[in-house]
Design an enzyme around this catalytic site. Structure first.
Site, PDB file in Angstrom:
ATOM      1  N   GLN A  16      -7.632  -0.055   3.432  1.00 64.24           N
ATOM      2  CA  GLN A  16      -8.507  -0.638   4.469  1.00 64.24           C
ATOM      3  C   GLN A  16      -9.824  -1.164   3.896  1.00 64.24           C
ATOM      4  O   GLN A  16     -10.632  -1.715   4.626  1.00 64.24           O
ATOM      5  CB  GLN A  16      -8.821   0.416   5.542  1.00 64.24           C
ATOM      6  CG  GLN A  16      -7.619   0.830   6.361  1.00 64.24           C
ATOM      7  CD  GLN A  16      -7.089  -0.285   7.249  1.00 64.24           C
ATOM      8  OE1 GLN A  16      -7.812  -1.212   7.613  1.00 64.24           O
ATOM      9  NE2 GLN A  16      -5.825  -0.210   7.602  1.00 64.24           N
ATOM     10  N   GLY A  36       0.801  -1.221   0.000  1.00 62.50           N
ATOM     11  CA  GLY A  36       0.000   0.000   0.000  1.00 62.50           C
ATOM     12  C   GLY A  36       0.834   1.271   0.000  1.00 62.50           C
ATOM     13  O   GLY A  36       0.540   2.221  -0.720  1.00 62.50           O
ATOM     14  N   CYS A  94       2.404   7.513  22.646  1.00 63.18           N
ATOM     15  CA  CYS A  94       3.387   6.498  23.003  1.00 63.18           C
ATOM     16  C   CYS A  94       3.411   5.356  22.007  1.00 63.18           C
ATOM     17  O   CYS A  94       4.416   4.692  21.852  1.00 63.18           O
ATOM     18  CB  CYS A  94       3.102   5.950  24.395  1.00 63.18           C
ATOM     19  SG  CYS A  94       3.667   7.089  25.633  1.00 63.18           S
ATOM     20  N   SER A 130      -3.537  -3.266  -0.607  1.00 64.96           N
ATOM     21  CA  SER A 130      -2.469  -4.062  -0.022  1.00 64.96           C
ATOM     22  C   SER A 130      -2.961  -5.479   0.255  1.00 64.96           C
ATOM     23  O   SER A 130      -4.109  -5.672   0.637  1.00 64.96           O
ATOM     24  CB  SER A 130      -2.033  -3.382   1.271  1.00 64.96           C
ATOM     25  OG  SER A 130      -1.139  -4.205   1.949  1.00 64.96           O
ATOM     26  N   GLY A 131      -2.076  -6.451   0.080  1.00 61.50           N
ATOM     27  CA  GLY A 131      -2.465  -7.848   0.243  1.00 61.50           C
ATOM     28  C   GLY A 131      -2.736  -8.289   1.673  1.00 61.50           C
ATOM     29  O   GLY A 131      -3.667  -9.046   1.937  1.00 61.50           O
ATOM     30  N   HIS A 132      -1.931  -7.780   2.602  1.00 62.70           N
ATOM     31  CA  HIS A 132      -2.007  -8.351   3.954  1.00 62.70           C
ATOM     32  C   HIS A 132      -3.181  -7.831   4.778  1.00 62.70           C
ATOM     33  O   HIS A 132      -3.364  -8.247   5.921  1.00 62.70           O
ATOM     34  CB  HIS A 132      -0.684  -8.153   4.703  1.00 62.70           C
ATOM     35  CG  HIS A 132      -0.401  -6.754   5.124  1.00 62.70           C
ATOM     36  ND1 HIS A 132      -0.496  -6.358   6.438  1.00 62.70           N
ATOM     37  CD2 HIS A 132      -0.044  -5.659   4.432  1.00 62.70           C
ATOM     38  CE1 HIS A 132      -0.190  -5.074   6.521  1.00 62.70           C
ATOM     39  NE2 HIS A 132       0.087  -4.627   5.314  1.00 62.70           N
ATOM     40  N   THR A 160      11.668  -8.076 -10.864  1.00 64.48           N
ATOM     41  CA  THR A 160      11.044  -9.386 -11.054  1.00 64.48           C
ATOM     42  C   THR A 160       9.817  -9.504 -10.165  1.00 64.48           C
ATOM     43  O   THR A 160       9.860  -9.157  -8.991  1.00 64.48           O
ATOM     44  CB  THR A 160      12.065 -10.506 -10.734  1.00 64.48           C
ATOM     45  OG1 THR A 160      13.144 -10.378 -11.634  1.00 64.48           O
ATOM     46  CG2 THR A 160      11.436 -11.882 -10.855  1.00 64.48           C
ATOM     47  N   ASN A 210      -8.175   4.262   8.381  1.00 66.62           N
ATOM     48  CA  ASN A 210      -7.617   3.107   9.071  1.00 66.62           C
ATOM     49  C   ASN A 210      -7.808   3.151  10.578  1.00 66.62           C
ATOM     50  O   ASN A 210      -7.839   2.121  11.229  1.00 66.62           O
ATOM     51  CB  ASN A 210      -6.131   2.976   8.736  1.00 66.62           C
ATOM     52  CG  ASN A 210      -5.367   4.268   8.912  1.00 66.62           C
ATOM     53  OD1 ASN A 210      -5.808   5.327   8.464  1.00 66.62           O
ATOM     54  ND2 ASN A 210      -4.237   4.202   9.582  1.00 66.62           N
TER      55      ASN A 210
END
Lengths: 147, 398
Positions: free
Chosen positions: B180, B72, B326, B200-202, B238, B152
């Site tokens: 998202q 992403g 934090c 994005s794939g994950h 590649t 997100n």
């Protein structure tokens, strides 16, 4: 990211709470940066810290440094308590991640602020102690309004 | 209760076993380079083509409009930087929102250093961008509008079709960061007039390190990475064949289960939100209640700080995230929570729980039961809560 000691002092903090008969109270930090520490000292007539409690709004390191700082000053004279620096607190906790070093500084400042409050009330001077600059008193109204 | 209870699916998701299974032969058997002439390369090329087709079909796009990237962030960087380079002659103005992902915001900062002017549109208290404000911000020299499909952190879904129509009307390119969203809710790039889209794939039970950028045919942006002729000369290197097979399989899976998954997640989400808001005082939901990603819950608890909350939740086997400073590694809390008007201390006390189809009602109960105790415990240590209670007592006396 935290040492075992930090995790232990965060999960089982020592000296959490308020002291009704405190004769030195100091609050430092502000909600904006996400850390507020308040330290209560009960100091006897020989200038020995008989009891010490804290309340902290903040991350794991902020709670752990508060807990350790209160442990380190308990039973000490006010002059000895001045030697409890942020370095001493960090060493006692087996170190802090670099981004959390400011928490240990805040703990030192909180102790100093409480000692300053005591010195003011008693009309005494503690060698090396300066008026705290980051006291929450200045921000109190802002914080209160946003509730 | 089986722990960990994973409630951080907006951060990343578990790669589905069938996805992994589909990927494995492309490491060990069909490992050829898709550019090679022999059969082994051909097998890899065919797999890449199939994945591309699956993705295109589910977006209402043409196969040749899908370009694989490393994820992403690369897609966002590419879309913005390459558009700026290709259309910089036409104009130097870009419109985006204040609540974009850092992959967009930090790229915008970089473009500002290169002489581009960026308008960061504000959002309302629910995190919504106003399409009217987008239209008003368009100038003669506007070359790109980039508005995220859904946020997100707080899950708010933007009126993308409306913004797309405005962009089309004014002939300005429209990019959306759909990281998202892709695989969570239906997207049609034609109907929504989207010119570029990052995914994005994950985030949809696919592997990490793979994503894509949809680029509408006719958009003249160039390669971001120089080298070979892969991806029709637009993205050298590649191909990550196992990754591409993974994202293709994850896409097919996500769209086949979407309806049932959405229904289940919304039921759990609403249950979780209701229980938290009714049982934990001084808590508030961040983001829109209706126009919201099916799996997103974001709640602020007053008087406490997010990192402490996360560590104690982790101690109970609950994986969550927060917008506190934090957890972001800076002194400021989440820019998204500040943009919707939260004061710093409430932004520091935020908790994000993002569900998956594997979560259960029992898990939600376990989470709320533990959350109540943890919030109580942190409040009992909080000087802010102490001050608040003292003020309340004083008020009551008066």
């Amino acid at each position: 990211m935290y040492s075992e000691k930090v995790m232990d002092h965060f999960q089982n903090p020592k000296n959490v709470g308020e002291l009704e008969n405190a004769n030195g109270v100091g609050t430092v930090g502000n909600a904006k940066c996400g850390d507020i520490m308040r330290i209560y000292l009960d100091i006897d007539e020989n200038q020995v810290i008989r009891d010490c409690k804290f309340k902290t709004f903040g991350c794991g390191a902020a709670v752990a440094t508060s807990s350790m700082a209160t442990e380190l000053v308990k039973g000490k004279t006010v002059q000895e308590a001045m030697l409890v620096t942020n370095k001493a607190v960090m060493e006692a906790l087996d170190g802090l991640p670099p981004v959390k070093v400011h928490c240990s500084l805040l703990a030192e400042e909180a102790i100093h602020a409480a000692l300053w409050d005591y010195a003011q009330k008693e009309g005494i001077q503690i060698a090396g102690l300066q008026q705290p600059k980051a006291d929450i008193g200045e921000h109190e109204e802002d914080v209160a309004e946003s509730y | 209760m089986h722990t960990p209870i994973y409630l951080d699916n907006a951060a990343t998701t578990k790669t589905a076993p069938e996805v992994v299974e589909k990927m494995l032969p492309y490491f060990t058997e069909n490992y050829g380079n898709p550019s090679s002439i022999y059969g082994l390369g051909g097998k890899a090329k065919k797999a890449v083509d199939e994945a591309r087709e699956t993705i295109a079909k589910n977006l209402g796009a043409k196969t040749q409009e899908i370009y694989f990237t490393a994820g992403g962030s690369e897609s966002d960087n590419w879309a913005l930087q390459a558009t700026a380079r290709a259309y910089g002659e036409k104009g130097k103005h870009i419109i985006t929102s204040a609540i974009e992902h850092h992959a967009i915001l930090h790229t915008c900062r970089e473009l500002e250093r290169q002489g581009f002017e960026i308008t960061y549109l504000p959002v309302d208290e629910n995190g919504l961008v106003s399409p009217a404000a987008v239209e008003e911000a368009i100038r003669e020299d506007t070359i790109l509008i980039s508005i995220m499909f859904a946020n997100n952190e707080i899950g708010t879904i933007q009126p993308i079709a409306e913004i797309g129509a405005i962009a089309k009307k004014h002939q300005v390119l429209f990019h959306t960061d759909a990281v998202q969203v892709f695989g969570q809710i239906p997207i049609n790039v034609e109907e929504m007039h989207i010119d570029m889209l990052s995914a994005s794939g994950h985030k949809l039970n696919g592997p990490k390190g793979i994503g894509f950028l949809y680029i509408r045919q006719g958009v003249k942006i160039r390669s971001f990475i120089q080298g070979g002729q892969q991806e029709r000369g637009r993205r050298a290197g590649t191909e990550n064949v196992p990754g591409i097979v993974g994202i293709g399989c994850a896409t097919a899976r996500a769209f086949s289960i979407m309806e049932a998954k959405t229904k289940q997640e919304i039921t759990l989400r609403e249950y979780l939100i209701d229980r938290i808001l009714t049982e934990i005082p001084y808590s508030r939901l961040n983001g829109a209640r209706e126009n919201r990603l099916p799996n997103n819950v974001n709640i602020s608890f007053e008087f406490i700080e997010g990192e402490s909350l996360l560590i104690l939740l982790d101690g109970k086997g609950i994986c969550a995230s927060s917008g506190s400073a934090c957890t972001s590694g800076s002194l400021d809390p989440s820019h998204v929570l500040l943009a919707i008007g939260l004061p710093h201390e409430k932004a520091h006390g935020s908790l994000r729980l993002t569900l998956s189809e594997e979560n259960t009602k029992e898990e939600m109960d376990y989470v709320v039961d533990n959350l109540k105790q943890i919030v109580d415990r942190l409040r009992s240590m909080s000087p802010l809560y102490e001050d608040f209670l003292k003020k309340e007592t004083k008020k009551a006396k008066n």
